[in-house]
Scaffold this motif. Structure first.
Motif, PDB file in Angstrom:
ATOM      1  N   ALA A 139       0.829  -1.208   0.000  1.00 56.82           N
ATOM      2  CA  ALA A 139       0.000   0.000   0.000  1.00 56.82           C
ATOM      3  C   ALA A 139       0.864   1.260   0.000  1.00 56.82           C
ATOM      4  CB  ALA A 139      -0.931   0.000   1.203  1.00 56.82           C
ATOM      5  N   GLN A 140       2.000   1.223   0.706  1.00 54.61           N
ATOM      6  CA  GLN A 140       2.867   2.397   0.736  1.00 54.61           C
ATOM      7  C   GLN A 140       3.420   2.707  -0.661  1.00 54.61           C
ATOM      8  OE1 GLN A 140       2.713   4.177   3.635  1.00 54.61           O
ATOM      9  NE2 GLN A 140       1.348   2.427   3.964  1.00 54.61           N
ATOM     10  N   LEU A 141       3.737   1.644  -1.426  1.00 55.25           N
ATOM     11  CA  LEU A 141       4.197   1.852  -2.795  1.00 55.25           C
ATOM     12  C   LEU A 141       3.082   2.456  -3.647  1.00 55.25           C
ATOM     13  CD1 LEU A 141       6.161  -1.470  -3.465  1.00 55.25           C
ATOM     14  CD2 LEU A 141       7.043   0.685  -2.577  1.00 55.25           C
ATOM     15  N   ASP A 142       1.859   1.931  -3.506  1.00 55.11           N
ATOM     16  CA  ASP A 142       0.730   2.456  -4.264  1.00 55.11           C
ATOM     17  C   ASP A 142       0.467   3.919  -3.925  1.00 55.11           C
ATOM     18  OD1 ASP A 142       0.338   0.024  -5.488  1.00 55.11           O
ATOM     19  OD2 ASP A 142      -1.282  -0.613  -4.161  1.00 55.11           O
ATOM     20  N   LEU A 143       0.495   4.232  -2.636  1.00 55.49           N
ATOM     21  CA  LEU A 143       0.215   5.597  -2.192  1.00 55.49           C
ATOM     22  C   LEU A 143       1.320   6.557  -2.616  1.00 55.49           C
ATOM     23  CD1 LEU A 143      -1.160   4.701   1.339  1.00 55.49           C
ATOM     24  CD2 LEU A 143      -2.461   5.822  -0.489  1.00 55.49           C
ATOM     25  N   ALA A 144       2.565   6.082  -2.556  1.00 55.96           N
ATOM     26  CA  ALA A 144       3.681   6.932  -2.987  1.00 55.96           C
ATOM     27  C   ALA A 144       3.582   7.229  -4.481  1.00 55.96           C
ATOM     28  CB  ALA A 144       5.010   6.251  -2.669  1.00 55.96           C
ATOM     29  N   ALA A 145       3.201   6.212  -5.256  1.00 56.27           N
ATOM     30  CA  ALA A 145       3.074   6.402  -6.706  1.00 56.27           C
ATOM     31  C   ALA A 145       1.947   7.375  -7.036  1.00 56.27           C
ATOM     32  CB  ALA A 145       2.828   5.064  -7.383  1.00 56.27           C
ATOM     33  N   ALA A 146       0.925   7.424  -6.182  1.00 57.88           N
ATOM     34  CA  ALA A 146      -0.215   8.306  -6.436  1.00 57.88           C
ATOM     35  C   ALA A 146      -0.018   9.711  -5.882  1.00 57.88           C
ATOM     36  CB  ALA A 146      -1.476   7.697  -5.822  1.00 57.88           C
TER      37      ALA A 146
END
Length: 446
Positions: free
Chosen positions: A144-151
């Motif tokens: 989730a941290q990767l997804d949120l960082a990408a967004a």
């Protein structure tokens, strides 16, 4: 004539091996065995980091108890109180109903929980690696941290989400950081908007050496492997304060991060604290035959017991490891059978098989029977040991299949959304607040 009642508390290595040994050794009608556990499986803890990384499925490391035990009554619940005078336990069933159950012989194997320290913010922000639910949560959280960082278009927010901190330089912490860093490094290639160099893992330990039990050379080799992958290994330092978006260290560094995985040791189950008996660092003092002094018919073993280590100097106790717990469980079964038949009990004594650390891929370090190995030979020994220790053919087959599939196809990055809208605290995940006081336990057993 009423059969002798044996009540085993805990479905981990020690409890299950004790029950299996009794099933093999008891004659028809000789005793009635019950095992109390809130889970329906025996969790193989050493492979939890690989579950968190998605290399293994949860079913691979959690063989169902009903596959392992065929004559033992499984009581789905937690022992939350003990009255040794009445020889009864208070059990909260998973349905919420509270019942009491009497015993003639009580085998305490409640295991351990993640050791928490009085550090501001730790209880609220830290995540453990002690249960299947925690491993699943950590996996979801990291992806989730990767997804949120990408967004995110906020550079500060992105930096916080791409720094991950693991505290504890023992086996659990070292394998956790090794497995999860491989996952994030592989995942970064699938995020065009993320600069892989921004993903940073930190491993902290207050001790001066990483996994000192492995010896100087293998400890240095494990540390070298982690650093070559990009992990920042900091020894002699720990956490001073934890906030939602930053972690302050004891050397005054401040790491912008929203992920703290806490593996800095274990403490005996809180159940031990409600029994009026002597303890050493929270673990029940027991004789070498696993009996609890001053409590007839009560035995303790595994992580919750300070079992004398007769292979070392006087006063030494066995480390809280899976290897000891399983062996003590088998020994406890033999001693119970001897007690039921009026024969003498024997002291627990072991021969150390050595240590293995799986760092993922082809990297590992191992010390089987005193021989130091690294690389592929160590990986072969490590995975062979884990397969030998898994207690069902189905679990072994699933594990081999998962390892093979991961080696051929690589990692996947599925995020299930598990507990995404609420914090997963150590207390919630490990139910450390469920136990009664000794006085309340006696009230309920009357």
């Amino acid at each position: 004539m009423e059969r002798t009642k044996v009540l085993i508390v805990g479905g981990g290595f020690a409890g299950v091996e004790c029950a299996r040994g009794l099933e093999r050794g008891l004659k028809s009608g000789e005793a009635e065995v019950a095992l109390v556990t809130p889970a329906s499986y025996e969790l193989y803890l050493p492979l939890l980091p690989q579950v968190a990384a998605g290399v293994l499925t949860p079913q691979s490391v959690a063989p169902p108890l009903r596959r392992l035990l065929h004559k033992t009554t499984i009581v789905p619940g937690m022992v939350i109180g003990i009255d040794p005078h009445d020889r009864a336990c208070v059990i909260e069933l998973i349905s919420g109903e509270v019942v009491k159950r009497h015993y003639d012989h009580l085998v305490l194997t409640p295991g351990s929980v993640t050791r928490s320290l009085d550090i501001p913010g730790l209880d609220e922000q830290a995540r453990g690696m002690k249960t299947l639910a925690e491993a699943a949560y950590v996996r979801d959280h990291v992806i989730a941290q990767l997804d949120l960082a990408a967004a995110s278009s906020d550079e500060a927010d992105r930096a916080q989400r791409l720094q991950f901190v693991v505290v504890g330089g023992g086996y659990a912490g070292t394998e956790t950081v090794a497995c999860l860093q491989r996952l994030t490094n592989a995942a970064a290639k699938r995020y065009p908007r993320l600069d892989p160099s921004l993903i940073k893992w930190h491993l902290l330990d207050i001790a001066p050496k990483l996994m000192p039990e492995l010896g100087e050379r293998l400890g240095r080799r494990a540390q070298q492997i982690l650093r070559e992958r990009g992990t920042d290994v900091s020894l002699g330092v720990s956490v001073a304060k934890v906030d939602e978006d930053k972690i302050t260290l004891t050397d005054n560094r401040v790491l912008p991060s929203r992920t703290l995985i806490w593996t800095a040791g274990v403490a005996a189950s809180p159940l031990i604290g409600i029994l009026d008996a002597e303890t050493i660092k929270g673990r029940l003092v027991v004789h070498s035959d696993l009996t609890v002094p001053g409590h007839p018919g009560v035995y303790a073993l595994g992580d919750a017991a300070a079992v004398p280590d007769l292979t070392k100097t006087e006063g030494a106790v066995c480390a809280p490891t899976a290897q000891h717990a399983a062996r003590q469980g088998r020994h406890m079964a033999r001693n119970l059978l001897a007690t039921l038949r009026g024969e003498p009990r024997t002291p627990y004594r072991h021969k150390d098989l050595g240590l293995v650390v799986d760092l993922g891929g082809t990297d590992a370090v191992a010390r089987p029977l005193g021989y130091e190995l690294s690389g592929l030979p160590a990986q072969f020994v490590a995975r062979g040991y884990h397969l030998m220790a898994l207690r069902s053919v189905t679990a072994k087959a699933r594990t081999v299949a998962n390892w093979t599939l991961n080696a051929v196809t690589g990692d996947d990055f599925l995020r299930t959304g598990f507990l995404s809208r609420r914090p997963a605290t150590l207390q919630d995940m490990e139910a450390t607040d469920a136990y009664l006081t000794p006085e309340r336990a006696r009230e309920l057993t009357r």
